[in-house]
Design an enzyme around this catalytic site. Structure first.
Site, PDB file in Angstrom:
ATOM      1  N   GLN A   1      -4.451  -5.258   7.231  1.00 12.97           N
ATOM      2  CA  GLN A   1      -5.727  -6.283   6.402  1.00 12.97           C
ATOM      3  C   GLN A   1      -5.501  -7.620   6.896  1.00 12.97           C
ATOM      4  O   GLN A   1      -6.152  -8.631   6.330  1.00 12.97           O
ATOM      5  CB  GLN A   1      -5.461  -6.317   4.863  1.00 12.97           C
ATOM      6  CG  GLN A   1      -5.661  -4.870   4.055  1.00 12.97           C
ATOM      7  CD  GLN A   1      -7.210  -4.472   4.294  1.00 12.97           C
ATOM      8  OE1 GLN A   1      -8.093  -5.335   4.673  1.00 12.97           O
ATOM      9  NE2 GLN A   1      -7.059  -3.417   3.845  1.00 12.97           N
TER      10      GLN A   1
ATOM     11  N   LYS B   1     -10.502  -0.639  10.947  1.00 13.77           N
ATOM     12  CA  LYS B   1     -10.415  -1.748  10.028  1.00 13.77           C
ATOM     13  C   LYS B   1     -10.747  -2.963  10.906  1.00 13.77           C
ATOM     14  O   LYS B   1     -10.800  -4.033  10.590  1.00 13.77           O
ATOM     15  CB  LYS B   1      -9.189  -2.066   9.296  1.00 13.77           C
ATOM     16  CG  LYS B   1      -9.031  -0.854   8.054  1.00 13.77           C
ATOM     17  CD  LYS B   1      -7.875  -1.392   7.255  1.00 13.77           C
ATOM     18  CE  LYS B   1      -7.483   0.065   6.552  1.00 13.77           C
ATOM     19  NZ  LYS B   1      -7.986   0.250   5.287  1.00 13.77           N
TER      20      LYS B   1
ATOM     21  N   HIS C   1       0.906  -1.198  -0.092  1.00  9.39           N
ATOM     22  CA  HIS C   1       0.083  -0.063   0.081  1.00  9.39           C
ATOM     23  C   HIS C   1       0.925   1.189  -0.151  1.00  9.39           C
ATOM     24  O   HIS C   1       2.088   1.184   0.614  1.00  9.39           O
ATOM     25  CB  HIS C   1      -0.683  -0.091   1.317  1.00  9.39           C
ATOM     26  CG  HIS C   1      -2.018   1.120   1.326  1.00  9.39           C
ATOM     27  ND1 HIS C   1      -1.837   2.533   1.699  1.00  9.39           N
ATOM     28  CD2 HIS C   1      -3.257   0.869   1.328  1.00  9.39           C
ATOM     29  CE1 HIS C   1      -2.756   3.155   1.894  1.00  9.39           C
ATOM     30  NE2 HIS C   1      -3.759   2.196   1.509  1.00  9.39           N
TER      31      HIS C   1
ATOM     32  N   CYS D   1      -4.920   2.214  -3.606  1.00 14.73           N
ATOM     33  CA  CYS D   1      -3.532   2.834  -3.079  1.00 14.73           C
ATOM     34  C   CYS D   1      -2.360   2.007  -3.286  1.00 14.73           C
ATOM     35  O   CYS D   1      -1.320   1.826  -2.323  1.00 14.73           O
ATOM     36  CB  CYS D   1      -3.547   3.205  -1.416  1.00 14.73           C
ATOM     37  SG  CYS D   1      -4.930   4.274  -1.344  1.00 14.73           S
TER      38      CYS D   1
ATOM     39  N   ASP E   1       3.102  -4.575   8.041  1.00 14.44           N
ATOM     40  CA  ASP E   1       1.831  -3.697   7.871  1.00 14.44           C
ATOM     41  C   ASP E   1       0.785  -4.839   8.030  1.00 14.44           C
ATOM     42  O   ASP E   1       0.595  -5.580   7.263  1.00 14.44           O
ATOM     43  CB  ASP E   1       1.800  -3.128   6.560  1.00 14.44           C
ATOM     44  CG  ASP E   1       0.553  -2.522   6.034  1.00 14.44           C
ATOM     45  OD1 ASP E   1      -0.520  -2.412   6.727  1.00 14.44           O
ATOM     46  OD2 ASP E   1       0.403  -1.767   5.046  1.00 14.44           O
TER      47      ASP E   1
HETATM   48  N1  PMP Z   1      -1.828  -0.818   4.623  1.00  9.71           N
HETATM   49  C1  PMP Z   1      -2.819  -1.571   3.964  1.00  9.71           C
HETATM   50  C2  PMP Z   1      -2.306  -2.984   3.532  1.00  9.71           C
HETATM   51  C3  PMP Z   1      -3.788  -1.065   3.825  1.00  9.71           C
HETATM   52  O1  PMP Z   1      -5.105  -1.965   3.319  1.00  9.71           O
HETATM   53  C4  PMP Z   1      -4.452   0.146   4.461  1.00  9.71           C
HETATM   54  C5  PMP Z   1      -5.566   0.904   4.477  1.00  9.71           C
HETATM   55  N2  PMP Z   1      -6.258   0.717   2.963  1.00  9.71           N
HETATM   56  C6  PMP Z   1      -3.228   0.999   4.961  1.00  9.71           C
HETATM   57  C7  PMP Z   1      -2.094   0.467   5.052  1.00  9.71           C
HETATM   58  C8  PMP Z   1      -3.688   2.384   5.655  1.00  9.71           C
HETATM   59  O2  PMP Z   1      -4.332   2.461   6.590  1.00  9.71           O
HETATM   60  P1  PMP Z   1      -4.984   3.867   7.135  1.00  9.71           P
HETATM   61  O3  PMP Z   1      -5.790   4.580   6.080  1.00  9.71           O
HETATM   62  O4  PMP Z   1      -6.105   3.337   8.163  1.00  9.71           O
HETATM   63  O5  PMP Z   1      -3.867   4.362   7.969  1.00  9.71           O
END
Ligand code: PMP
Length: 411
Positions: free
Chosen positions: A208, A231, A128, A369, A205
């Site tokens: 997910q 999440k 991401h 993203c 990270d």
């Molecule tokens: N890493 C991953 C794999 C994600 O899916 C996301 C959110 N889509 C993020 C980081 C960023 O999370 P946040 O926007 O809650 O900071």
């Protein structure tokens, strides 16, 4: 609140989520955008409301009753998080704003301590943007090199490249546990072991992953683990950075301000002990307490039961969608979690997403993203259905019907 049952009683579970009763465009809401954010159980909503109605005050500095009560709840929340993914100590649990904030904290502090000119940082092609940009910024600032573990055609990391990519120059490896754009569950244990063999620190990270199965940070032996409360069925604006205590102790502070200090004179400051060294300013007290309520709720169902049910749901959805003519499914890894990314030949993902919304079905469209992943597949974006344990097979059947109706118009 739902009591643990051997049978996975999804009907009863759905009653715990008030938003699932609403209609969208005249249809019952079918929420398949759980990868972006999850819906909230009543138990969490009640806790947040109770905090503001009955407990609201600032933590740590007050001698008065409300401040002490709020402090106890806030620190109990830290213990709930610790237990949830088996950290050794509450000193290892830092409340942040979310995954992005946690990764930025990791990059800043690890970078300052360990990364110098000519050193290498290793991430992957499936990250991401939150797990790319902070490392690009760090590499640029320190004159370090950012390298990527490539993707295979099977949407997995090319582990055969690890020996070549992880060397004595590697100082940090940062890798996604479950990919938000491909659904791939990565073999992070393999990467952690290899990184540690050269003394590199590993950041995971977990944005997910943490909501889908039980995570044990001690067993994984990662140095840091990041996730977002929103999440994990919790409130917005709260997240977690887990870091091994002896590592966090060695690292410099991130942000300066109240709470993170031990003593301040006009000349200099000494810093507070963990975890407060990394919690400058008034923290998101209600966010932490709400997150703990969500974790209590998830524990009442059981992460094993959630994992099992969601795997069954994903398998069902793949089987049903694969039967639709012209589908291109991007989730091809051997082990996948709750995420189904796809396109249809000749149909723009965004148009299909808009059509599905008319059926009350919420999916995500776009690059998620993860522009490097889109570049790898030479596409602009995908449609992503992402599932939670409150979704049902009947909802997936409705998705299939809505897709067929939409495609008949769009093709
Ligand atoms: N890493 C991953 C794999 C994600 O899916 C996301 C959110 N889509 C993020 C980081 C960023 O999370 P946040 O926007 O809650 O900071």
């Amino acid at each position: 609140m739902t009591t643990p049952t051997k049978e996975f009683d999804v009907k009863k579970i759905r009653e715990d989520f008030p938003i699932l009763n609403r209609q969208v465009n005249g249809k019952n809401l079918i929420y398949f955008d759980n990868g972006a954010t999850t819906q909230k159980p009543q138990a969490m909503l009640d806790k947040v409301s109770e905090y503001y109605s009955n407990l609201n005050s600032n933590v740590h500095r007050g001698v008065h009753t409300l401040s002490q009560l709020a402090t106890t709840e806030y620190e109990n929340a830290r213990e709930t998080v610790r237990k949830f993914f088996n950290a050794k100590s509450t000193n290892e649990i830092i409340f942040t704003k979310g995954t992005t904030d946690s990764i930025n904290l990791a990059a800043y502090t690890l970078g300052k301590k360990f990364v110098n000119e000519g050193d290498e940082i290793l991430i992957t092609e499936m990250e991401h943007h939150s797990n790319i940009v902070p490392w690009q910024m760090l590499a640029e600032e320190r004159g370090a090199k950012l390298k990527y573990i490539p993707l295979t055609d099977a949407a997995e990391l090319d582990y055969s490249k690890l020996d070549e990519l992880i060397t004595e120059k590697t100082k940090i490896v940062s890798i996604v546990h479950v990919s938000n754009s491909l659904g791939t569950l990565n073999d992070i244990e393999k990467v952690i072991e290899k990184a540690h063999s050269v003394g590199a620190k590993v950041v995971i990270d977990g944005a997910q992953a943490i909501q889908h199965f039980a995570v044990d940070v001690q067993r994984l032996d990662c140095d840091m683990y990041c996730f977002s409360g929103h999440k994990l069925y919790g409130p917005l604006g709260i997240g977690i950075l887990y870091g091994k205590e002896d590592l966090l102790d060695q690292l410099p502070p991130y942000q300066g301000g109240g709470e993170m200090i031990s003593e301040v004179t006009m000349e200099k400051t000494t810093y507070n002990t963990l975890p407060y060294k990394y919690e400058a300013g008034t923290p998101n007290i209600v966010g932490a307490i709400g997150l703990a309520a969500s974790i209590d709720y998830l524990n009442s169902i059981g992460m094993e039961a959630i994992n099992h049910y969601e795997d069954e749901l994903l398998g069902y959805s793949e089987q049903k969608l694969d039967a639709i003519e012209g589908i291109i499914r991007y989730s091809k890894a051997k082990v996948r979690k709750s995420i189904l990314p796809f396109n249809f030949e000749g149909v723009y993902h965004y148009d299909l997403g808009l059509f599905l919304d008319k059926f009350g079905i919420a999916v995500r469209t776009g690059h998620h993203c993860c522009q490097p992943v889109m570049q790898r597949y030479d596409i602009q974006g995908t449609i992503r259905a992402s599932f939670s344990f409150y979704n049902t097979k009947e909802e997936i059947d409705e998705l299939v019907t809505a897709l067929e109706k939409s495609l008949a118009v769009l093709r």
